[in-house]
Design an enzyme around this catalytic site. Structure first.
Site, mmCIF file in Angstrom:
data_model
loop_
_atom_site.group_PDB
_atom_site.id
_atom_site.type_symbol
_atom_site.label_atom_id
_atom_site.label_comp_id
_atom_site.label_asym_id
_atom_site.label_seq_id
_atom_site.Cartn_x
_atom_site.Cartn_y
_atom_site.Cartn_z
ATOM 1 N N GLY A 63 0.808 -1.207 0.000
ATOM 2 C CA GLY A 63 0.000 0.000 0.000
ATOM 3 C C GLY A 63 0.844 1.260 0.000
ATOM 4 O O GLY A 63 2.030 1.233 0.319
ATOM 5 N N GLY A 66 -0.719 8.984 1.942
ATOM 6 C CA GLY A 66 -0.121 10.295 2.096
ATOM 7 C C GLY A 66 1.071 10.303 3.021
ATOM 8 O O GLY A 66 1.988 11.107 2.867
ATOM 9 N N GLY A 68 3.169 7.595 3.623
ATOM 10 C CA GLY A 68 4.294 6.773 3.204
ATOM 11 C C GLY A 68 3.878 5.464 2.562
ATOM 12 O O GLY A 68 2.700 5.233 2.286
ATOM 13 N N VAL A 70 3.813 1.211 2.476
ATOM 14 C CA VAL A 70 3.689 0.088 3.405
ATOM 15 C C VAL A 70 4.165 -1.191 2.741
ATOM 16 O O VAL A 70 3.804 -1.493 1.594
ATOM 17 C CB VAL A 70 2.232 -0.091 3.875
ATOM 18 C CG1 VAL A 70 2.130 -1.220 4.901
ATOM 19 C CG2 VAL A 70 1.692 1.210 4.461
ATOM 20 N N ASP A 182 -8.443 11.715 8.404
ATOM 21 C CA ASP A 182 -8.400 11.083 7.084
ATOM 22 C C ASP A 182 -9.130 9.743 7.074
ATOM 23 O O ASP A 182 -8.595 8.738 6.627
ATOM 24 C CB ASP A 182 -6.933 10.897 6.667
ATOM 25 C CG ASP A 182 -6.765 10.831 5.150
ATOM 26 O OD1 ASP A 182 -7.720 11.182 4.433
ATOM 27 O OD2 ASP A 182 -5.681 10.433 4.686
#
Length: 388
Positions: A63, A66, A68, A70, A182
């Site tokens: 993934g 916003g 970073g 993963v 978010d």
């Protein structure tokens, strides 16, 4: 479900509570001046995380958001983890960064992703989370290659309720409440039984305000932003509640709000309001749902619409939302007002009635009732909840 608990080896036990002699033997503790000894945080070395992810191999990338990228990894104990390499530059020094991470790591709830530890070596800022088998909600339910057959009404309603409980915990049940900022489908992760867990909570504290705001737009999730947040930068719990309302509409309809914007289509919220006014809300329910209890699905949509009202003060609190979702309550529709969304979301001309009326009313409210607009107290007349 979480991975089965394993017994960590001595090499894997870089905990703050180890005796001083062992700390001194750990070269990583020396590299940060022993700061971690003051915190209840598990620290990983950069070398350990690089090994766990096969040198951050792109085949292990699961993934990107916003904050970073993963990667899936396996630490020395054999436990699978999600390793988030933060891309934004933190505004804090190591001590302050670890203080915030310490706070986040102690916020625990069945519907929150567990933060296992972090790495603060050199310029690297990396977070280590529990790994969840079914990835994120946007991939599992809303992606074009998803299998909606796996998402029965029982699963979807449980996801809505689980996210609501997680947000209620963040907003109302911890000493220092957290506004997520978010809430969106890609930040809702699912375990192997599709139990939802909210990710990235508390991370906004680590970065400048503009980073979160910009990353939300870059991620293509503008449709989740509450109007008062986007227009005036006013961030309260009610902004999270607005985003949650969009999320519920997505889960019930099986439709991505952000994708409808990118496709220059009618946005999901606008479509929901038009169907509500036409008394045809059942048409919003995902046709892939078989044997879905229509009355319950419509109640979930109604709860979402209450969360999406233009006036922030009229939106319910998350504990109220949990009650409305978990019990067959009667919702007082006479108190429901039109939703708020930005003019720029709709790319068609002329603007719809809902967009125009909502925009003008919201701007008036913003100028005349700022003191009430961003209050976290909802007037008792918003909903009348009584058992049937």
């Amino acid at each position: 479900m979480l991975s089965e608990p394993t017994v960590a080896t001595s090499a894997d036990m870089n905990w703050c509570c180890v005796p001083k002699a062992k700390r001194e033997e750990n070269p990583y503790s020396n590299s940060i001046g022993g700061i971690y000894s003051e915190k209840n945080i598990r620290l990983f070395s950069y070398a350990e995380l690089r090994s766990a992810t096969d040198n951050f191999n792109r085949t292990n990338k699961v993934g990107r958001g916003g904050f970073g990228t993963v990667y899936k990894g396996t630490i020395r104990s054999g436990r699978e983890v999600a390793v988030k390499v933060l891309s934004a530059e933190s505004r804090q020094g190591i001590r302050e960064f670890l203080t915030e991470i310490d706070v986040i790591s102690n916020v625990k709830h069945p519907n929150l992703v567990e933060l296992i530890g972090c790495c603060v070596e050199g310029s690297n800022r990396i977070l280590v989370y529990e790994y969840l088998k079914n990835s994120s909600l946007d991939r599992a339910l809303l992606a074009s290659n998803s299998e909606p057959a796996d998402f029965t009404w029982s699963v979807r309603s449980a996801i809505c309720l689980g996210v609501a409980r997680g947000l209620a915990y963040l907003h109302e049940e911890i000493a220092a409440p957290i506004v997520h900022r978010d809430i969106k489908a890609s930040n809702i992760l699912l375990d192997r039984n599709y139990v939802p867990k909210i990710g990235d909570f508390g991370l906004a504290k680590l970065f400048p305000d503009n980073v979160t705001h910009i990353s939300t737009r870059v991620a293509g999730t503008t449709g989740y932003l509450a109007p008062e947040y986007a227009w005036h930068g006013q961030l309260t719990k009610k902004a999270d509640i607005y985003s949650f309302g969009v999320l519920v509409l997505e889960i019930v309809s099986g439709t991505s709000s952000s994708r409808s914007i990118l496709m220059d289509d009618k946005i999901l919220l606008e479509k929901a309001w038009e169907l509500y006014e036409a008394k045809r809300l059942k048409e919003l329910v995902d046709p892939a749902l078989v044997d879905c209890p229509e009355e319950e699905a419509i109640r979930y949509i109604m709860v979402a619409l209450f969360c999406l009202q233009a006036a922030a003060a009229r939106r319910p609190t998350m504990p109220q939302v949990v009650t409305m979702l978990s019990k067959p309550v009667r919702i007082n529709e006479s108190e429901l007002t039109a939703p708020g969304y930005l003019q720029e979301y709709s790319r068609r001309s002329p603007l719809s009635k809902a967009t125009t009326s909502t925009d003008s009313r919201f701007k008036n409210l913003a100028s005349q009732e700022d003191s009430n607009m961003f209050s976290t107290v909802v007037p008792p007349t918003v909903t009348e909840m009584s058992p049937r």
